[in-house]
Design an enzyme around this catalytic site. Structure first.
Site, PDB file in Angstrom:
ATOM      1  CG  ASN A 116      -1.955  -1.003   1.024  1.00 27.57           C
ATOM      2  OD1 ASN A 116      -2.211  -1.394  -0.252  1.00 27.57           O
ATOM      3  ND2 ASN A 116      -1.969  -2.367   2.045  1.00 27.57           N
ATOM      4  CE1 TYR A 154       0.928   5.860   7.102  1.00 25.64           C
ATOM      5  CE2 TYR A 154      -1.134   5.426   5.975  1.00 25.64           C
ATOM      6  CZ  TYR A 154      -0.737   4.690   6.974  1.00 25.64           C
ATOM      7  OH  TYR A 154       0.070   3.867   8.018  1.00 25.64           O
ATOM      8  CG  ASN A 191       6.794   2.114   5.631  1.00 29.05           C
ATOM      9  OD1 ASN A 191       6.604   0.992   6.555  1.00 29.05           O
ATOM     10  ND2 ASN A 191       6.746   2.986   5.563  1.00 29.05           N
TER      11      ASN A 191
HETATM   12  C1  DQA Z   1       3.201   2.462   8.017  1.00 29.78           C
HETATM   13  C2  DQA Z   1       2.019   2.109   9.493  1.00 29.78           C
HETATM   14  C3  DQA Z   1       1.739   0.593   9.118  1.00 29.78           C
HETATM   15  O1  DQA Z   1       0.748   0.345  10.462  1.00 29.78           O
HETATM   16  C4  DQA Z   1       0.692   0.600   7.959  1.00 29.78           C
HETATM   17  O2  DQA Z   1      -0.510  -0.598   7.607  1.00 29.78           O
HETATM   18  C5  DQA Z   1       1.544   1.105   6.983  1.00 29.78           C
HETATM   19  C6  DQA Z   1       2.009   2.070   6.582  1.00 29.78           C
HETATM   20  C7  DQA Z   1       4.021   4.157   8.680  1.00 29.78           C
HETATM   21  O3  DQA Z   1       4.676   3.719   7.493  1.00 29.78           O
HETATM   22  O4  DQA Z   1       3.513   4.222   9.843  1.00 29.78           O
HETATM   23  O5  DQA Z   1       1.264   0.517   5.826  1.00 29.78           O
HETATM   24  O6  DQA Z   1       4.603   1.424   7.260  1.00 29.78           O
END
Ligand code: DQA
Length: 148
Positions: free
Chosen positions: A10, A22, A78
């Site tokens: 994602n 984000y 990440n």
């Molecule tokens: C994330 C935090 C995760 O919990 C979430 O599922 C994401 C993004 C972040 O960059 O804050 O996809 O990794």
């Protein structure tokens, strides 16, 4: 030396996905920031994003070999939601010995309880959390600094 910037599920949606969480920067902006940061330190980055756990594991294996051959410093990773679910990513990092700095754009500890546990943190060199996309630059600096 090469540095892998690895993004999980994602994160290709950055810029349009939950901007209150984000921000508005895109994955291309992240790539640009990482390229500039690595270049200033005399290194080069490869950026790779996948929504598929197995592809992330394959990339960790490939960089584990490059690291062993003295061609890669490690990875800034990440893992997205796989952070909270993936024993397989934990095992891949542990099994290759690839130095990994885990990064999260949002402060996962200030969010839902299911985001508080990470399978990656116990096998990471360090963790950067909650500083937006700037965290990628800090993670690269940390990786480069810890390799000195
Ligand atoms: C994330 C935090 C995760 O919990 C979430 O599922 C994401 C993004 C972040 O960059 O804050 O996809 O990794």
């Amino acid at each position: 030396m090469k540095i892998l910037v690895l993004n999980g599920p994602n994160l290709n949606l950055l810029g349009t996905r939950e901007p209150e969480q984000y921000g508005h920067a895109t994955l291309a902006d992240v790539q640009h920031l990482c390229e500039l940061t690595a270049k200033a330190l005399g290194h080069e980055v490869e950026c790779f994003q996948s929504n598929h756990e197995g592809e992330l594991i394959d990339k960790i294996h490939a960089y584990g070999r490059l690291h062993r051959d003295g061609q890669a410093l490690g990875a800034v990773f990440n893992p997205g939601a796989f952070t909270h679910t993936s024993v397989a990513l934990h095992d891949a990092i542990k099994g290759t010995g690839l130095p990994v700095v885990e990064i999260h754009i949002s402060n996962v500890h200030a969010r839902e309880a299911f985001r508080h546990h990470s399978y990656v943190s116990p096998v990471a060199k360090g963790v950067v959390v909650g500083l937006g996309i700037q965290g990628y630059a800090l993670a690269i600096q940390g990786l480069a600094g810890s390799a000195l």
